[in-house]
Design an enzyme around this catalytic site. Sequence first.
Site, short mmCIF file in Angstrom:
data_model
loop_
_atom_site.label_atom_id
_atom_site.label_comp_id
_atom_site.label_asym_id
_atom_site.label_seq_id
_atom_site.Cartn_x
_atom_site.Cartn_y
_atom_site.Cartn_z
CE LYS A 192 16.57 5.58 -12.48
NZ LYS A 192 16.07 6.45 -13.55
CD GLU A 266 19.74 17.15 -2.20
OE1 GLU A 266 18.73 17.57 -1.58
OE2 GLU A 266 19.99 17.40 -3.37
CB CYS A 300 15.98 19.71 -3.38
SG CYS A 300 17.65 20.04 -3.90
CD GLU A 400 10.30 18.87 -2.73
OE1 GLU A 400 10.18 17.64 -2.79
OE2 GLU A 400 11.40 19.45 -2.74
P1 NDP Z 1 11.63 10.61 -7.93
O1 NDP Z 1 12.11 10.62 -6.55
O2 NDP Z 1 10.66 9.58 -8.36
O3 NDP Z 1 12.86 10.50 -8.98
C1 NDP Z 1 14.21 10.69 -8.68
C2 NDP Z 1 15.04 9.57 -9.28
O4 NDP Z 1 14.73 8.32 -8.62
C3 NDP Z 1 14.77 9.31 -10.75
O5 NDP Z 1 15.97 8.92 -11.39
C4 NDP Z 1 13.79 8.15 -10.71
O6 NDP Z 1 13.72 7.40 -11.89
C5 NDP Z 1 14.37 7.35 -9.58
N1 NDP Z 1 13.45 6.38 -8.97
C6 NDP Z 1 12.10 6.38 -8.97
N2 NDP Z 1 11.63 5.30 -8.32
C7 NDP Z 1 12.69 4.59 -7.90
C8 NDP Z 1 12.86 3.38 -7.16
N3 NDP Z 1 11.83 2.67 -6.72
N4 NDP Z 1 14.11 2.96 -6.90
C9 NDP Z 1 15.18 3.65 -7.31
N5 NDP Z 1 15.09 4.81 -8.03
C10 NDP Z 1 13.86 5.28 -8.31
O7 NDP Z 1 11.07 12.02 -8.23
P2 NDP Z 1 10.00 12.42 -9.35
O8 NDP Z 1 10.77 12.54 -10.57
O9 NDP Z 1 8.83 11.49 -9.40
O10 NDP Z 1 9.45 13.80 -8.78
C11 NDP Z 1 8.39 13.79 -7.81
C12 NDP Z 1 8.65 14.79 -6.74
O11 NDP Z 1 9.88 14.50 -6.09
C13 NDP Z 1 8.80 16.21 -7.22
O12 NDP Z 1 7.57 16.82 -7.36
C14 NDP Z 1 9.61 16.81 -6.10
O13 NDP Z 1 8.73 17.15 -5.06
C15 NDP Z 1 10.50 15.68 -5.65
N6 NDP Z 1 11.86 15.75 -6.24
C16 NDP Z 1 12.87 16.23 -5.48
C17 NDP Z 1 14.13 16.34 -6.03
C18 NDP Z 1 15.28 16.88 -5.27
O14 NDP Z 1 16.16 17.49 -5.87
N7 NDP Z 1 15.36 16.65 -3.98
C19 NDP Z 1 14.42 15.95 -7.40
C20 NDP Z 1 13.29 15.39 -8.10
C21 NDP Z 1 12.06 15.32 -7.52
P3 NDP Z 1 12.73 7.76 -13.09
O15 NDP Z 1 12.22 9.13 -12.88
O16 NDP Z 1 13.59 7.65 -14.25
O17 NDP Z 1 11.63 6.74 -13.08
#
Ligand code: NDP
Length: 501
Positions: A192, A266, A300, A400
């Site tokens: 996904k 991660e 990250c 973060e």
């Molecule tokens: P999320 O953790 O929400 O998103 C990462 C992925 O997880 C997306 O594909 C998202 O889907 C999916 N996801 C969201 N909720 C669920 C769930 N309940 N079960 C399974 N998958 C899920 O990050 P955000 O996009 O909301 O970003 C918020 C914060 O997260 C950022 O400000 C940053 O601090 C951190 N972040 C860290 C990252 C890293 O590389 N370690 C990457 C991204 C964010 P969808 O978005 O399509 O709803």
Amino acid sequence: MSDSGMKTVHEDAIAEATTDVEFTPWIDGSRYRPDTDATIEPVDPAVNKRITTIPICDSDVVNVAVQAAWDAYDGTWSSTSPTTRASMLRKWVGVLREHEDELTRLECLDTGKPIEMARGEVRAAFDTIEYYASLCRTIGGDQLASGEKLHAYTRKEPFGVVGQIIPWNFPIWSLAWKLGPALAAGNTSVLKPAQNAPLTAIRAAQLSADIFPNGVINIVPGTGSEAGSALTNHDGVRKVSFTGSRDVGERVMQSAASHIAPVTLELGSKSPFLVFPDADLSKVGKAVADGIFYSSGEICDAFSRAIVHEDIAEEFLDAFLEATTEYACGDPLDENTTMGPLTTADQYESVQKYVSLGEKEGANLVYGGETPGGPLDDGWYVEPTVFTDVDNDMRIAQEEIFGPIQTIQTFDSYEEGINLANDTRFGLSAGIGTEDTSLAHRAAADLESGIVYVNDYGPILPEAPYGGFKQSGIGKDLGQESLEHYLQTKSVYVNLDDPTC
Ligand code: NDP
């Protein structure tokens, strides 16, 4: 460039990128058109324009994808030799390479990354898949010492179907980090992408057509709450790998626990860069600036906390601010741009709040903090922003932010520096600035962090395991270690009779 000039350039680029490509879920080796009105609409964050409309997957469609992945696994994939898998992965990279410009432009439009950085990440994705193609043939087992009447050995076997979830900040590179080792190990995948930046994942899957058996790669764009959660809760998914925020990581782990699927997580971080008094500031000022401003800080492992020895605090600030001027907001499609917009409107709002919070908490805003206007007015831009006089208990030093916001703190002894660096729940990456080799090794050992850089930010090699300590995650992406995460070990005991002749 005028406001309307930039908009026109982007509208043309969007039209070129989407005219002949239909973006849909990719299931069982072809475009899947769910019977739904629910869609996502990825937006070009530089000009706030919709790029395309994609029908999304609900839990029923996720079920279809998981079934397709099992059919592929049980059909031919589980009996495919490592040599054949290696050659298919290489063939896929060959096709992806022919589409490098297209994938680069898509990544740039979808995320707002400067095009030069997008190109670097697209190439790094190719390199990662090639690396895992080369590891296919290393998969083996051990023969175990077991006496004369027993032959005992181990086999390394894939799990079957794995569920993978990637974020919006490094879409195609993350896809390669997930699919490369999973497929090399012999699994099939349902992946996904993030709803905010799903385009290169979908396109890369389309470009795998007729290379892998149908159903080996399945892409299920959708929301995290529906498609993501359906995937991690699915008891047909035997292994889960997730990149994203710490809090969603916790939920993913809970879902996977419901059917005892192992997880690789991660997650985020609040990575420190320790600058010692003997540091070469011409190198280190740039390393710290690259570490926080690359990809607008939406990384990250961003070095979001500079922790500097008090004897050189002023000189460091000068060197760091000089390097910061290299990062200027601009049009991501321009080859000379070094900083694009933030990827999502939510991220823009969130980062703006942290800038205000830093001022309220009493930190000293010494650079940036503004939103550039003019032709960039419609985009979600935040200028490079720097706070000094930061205490470790401020929220801007602990949470973060995921944006181009640097905090600078000082220390006066080795122990204090290490304690400040480690005083966070996260532990993904850490930097050390020093010319003293012994000090560098000692600090590298004392830092609670999965990755340590000395006098630089990057590189990220496919050979090097990438993942965090503490609440930054579990397990590793990249390296041989990631391949191991997609394999399970079977011990085989063969009892031997006495020879009959
Ligand atoms: P999320 O953790 O929400 O998103 C990462 C992925 O997880 C997306 O594909 C998202 O889907 C999916 N996801 C969201 N909720 C669920 C769930 N309940 N079960 C399974 N998958 C899920 O990050 P955000 O996009 O909301 O970003 C918020 C914060 O997260 C950022 O400000 C940053 O601090 C951190 N972040 C860290 C990252 C890293 O590389 N370690 C990457 C991204 C964010 P969808 O978005 O399509 O709803």
